[in-house]
Motif scaffolding. Sequence first.
Motif, PDB file in Angstrom:
ATOM      1  N   ARG A 149       0.841  -1.200   0.000  1.00  0.00           N
ATOM      2  CA  ARG A 149       0.000   0.000   0.000  1.00  0.00           C
ATOM      3  C   ARG A 149       0.880   1.256   0.000  1.00  0.00           C
ATOM      4  O   ARG A 149       0.599   2.231  -0.725  1.00  0.00           O
ATOM      5  N   VAL A 150       1.943   1.254   0.788  1.00  0.00           N
ATOM      6  CA  VAL A 150       2.863   2.394   0.787  1.00  0.00           C
ATOM      7  C   VAL A 150       3.466   2.568  -0.601  1.00  0.00           C
ATOM      8  O   VAL A 150       3.590   3.686  -1.115  1.00  0.00           O
ATOM      9  N   ALA A 151       3.828   1.454  -1.233  1.00  0.00           N
ATOM     10  CA  ALA A 151       4.417   1.512  -2.576  1.00  0.00           C
ATOM     11  C   ALA A 151       3.426   2.066  -3.591  1.00  0.00           C
ATOM     12  O   ALA A 151       3.810   2.765  -4.531  1.00  0.00           O
ATOM     13  N   ALA A 152       2.149   1.778  -3.404  1.00  0.00           N
ATOM     14  CA  ALA A 152       1.127   2.253  -4.341  1.00  0.00           C
ATOM     15  C   ALA A 152       0.985   3.769  -4.304  1.00  0.00           C
ATOM     16  O   ALA A 152       0.502   4.377  -5.262  1.00  0.00           O
ATOM     17  N   GLU A 153       1.414   4.388  -3.210  1.00  0.00           N
ATOM     18  CA  GLU A 153       1.278   5.830  -3.055  1.00  0.00           C
ATOM     19  C   GLU A 153       2.499   6.598  -3.568  1.00  0.00           C
ATOM     20  O   GLU A 153       2.506   7.827  -3.548  1.00  0.00           O
ATOM     21  N   ASP A 154       3.521   5.862  -4.017  1.00  0.00           N
ATOM     22  CA  ASP A 154       4.736   6.511  -4.496  1.00  0.00           C
ATOM     23  C   ASP A 154       4.443   7.279  -5.785  1.00  0.00           C
ATOM     24  O   ASP A 154       3.848   6.744  -6.722  1.00  0.00           O
ATOM     25  N   ALA A 155       4.887   8.526  -5.835  1.00  0.00           N
ATOM     26  CA  ALA A 155       4.574   9.375  -6.990  1.00  0.00           C
ATOM     27  C   ALA A 155       5.407   9.018  -8.214  1.00  0.00           C
ATOM     28  O   ALA A 155       4.979   9.236  -9.347  1.00  0.00           O
ATOM     29  N   GLN A 156       6.605   8.474  -8.013  1.00  0.00           N
ATOM     30  CA  GLN A 156       7.507   8.211  -9.131  1.00  0.00           C
ATOM     31  C   GLN A 156       7.357   6.806  -9.709  1.00  0.00           C
ATOM     32  O   GLN A 156       7.371   6.625 -10.925  1.00  0.00           O
ATOM     33  N   ASP A 157       7.204   5.816  -8.845  1.00  0.00           N
ATOM     34  CA  ASP A 157       7.152   4.420  -9.310  1.00  0.00           C
ATOM     35  C   ASP A 157       6.138   3.631  -8.484  1.00  0.00           C
ATOM     36  O   ASP A 157       6.499   2.762  -7.699  1.00  0.00           O
TER      37      ASP A 157
END
Length: 308
Positions: A149-157
Amino acid sequence: MSTGVVVVVRGATLPAAALKILRDATAVYAATDVDPAVFGVPAVTEAPSLVDVVLLAGSRDEPAASLLIATGAEVIETPVPPLVEAADVMDRLRSPGGCPWDAVQTHDSLRQYLVEETYELLDAIEEGDREALREELGDVLLQVLFHARVAAEDAQDPFGIDDVAAALVAKLVGRHPHVFADADQVHTVEHQNAKWEELKQREKQRRSIVDGVALGQPAVALAGKLGQRSGRAGIPLDLFPEGPGAAAQLFRIAATARRAGVDPEGELRALAKQFAKDIQAAEQAARDAGLEPTTLEADGWRKFWPTR
């Protein structure tokens, strides 16, 4: 029907329990959160009334669905698989109005919990505690869901749990061509291990046998892994680190053990845990004899040390 039926769909999937009702219905509409074209029915905005209709909705909370349910409409939906529900709960915790603590976590801040939960899972496995095993597997799963879920919020990747699962499926299928394709059959564990390493080297274009070894793992486990990898490559034992120091001796013991098929990390941890239990047993024996364990000297410890 007198009050209508709300059929909750997931994407383009209809609950099996709704099929007969849909076949017999004369008025079927798509709610505002469903694409009418997907199911070939008109939008709810074209309905003359919401009496005696079947409404396809993506959620119970959609306005027309909510109104129908409030008037007593039957609701038909496919139960959400617990794994999907777990991901939904994680999404809710990270969304506005969710949990303040969950909302501020990062990959870095969550590292300690991943390590702790992994060791608690190992402990449950080693103790043979089925109830604890189920709970700790859930805690490790939470860490996976949290990081995804944290990764899904990343703006770049950005990537989410579905991307993680898709990559895992591709990896498992790709590394088992003897199961999912027409490759030669694998009949032994040793053959499978060798093929697995070949496929990984090819996939990741590794240039060294130590590429992919997690250098941050516990030292005994790391030495064992390097011993295993170097053994597969044919590196002889006489090239292991030498010297009288404790580090060199520990490395040789761990690396040699792993080459022989022994898990040095697990064996050492099991022995250490037994030693801890022996200490506790000796302390209790001393208390039973009216002595405080902190006053014991060498001979006292020997007197109360458990025997097998």
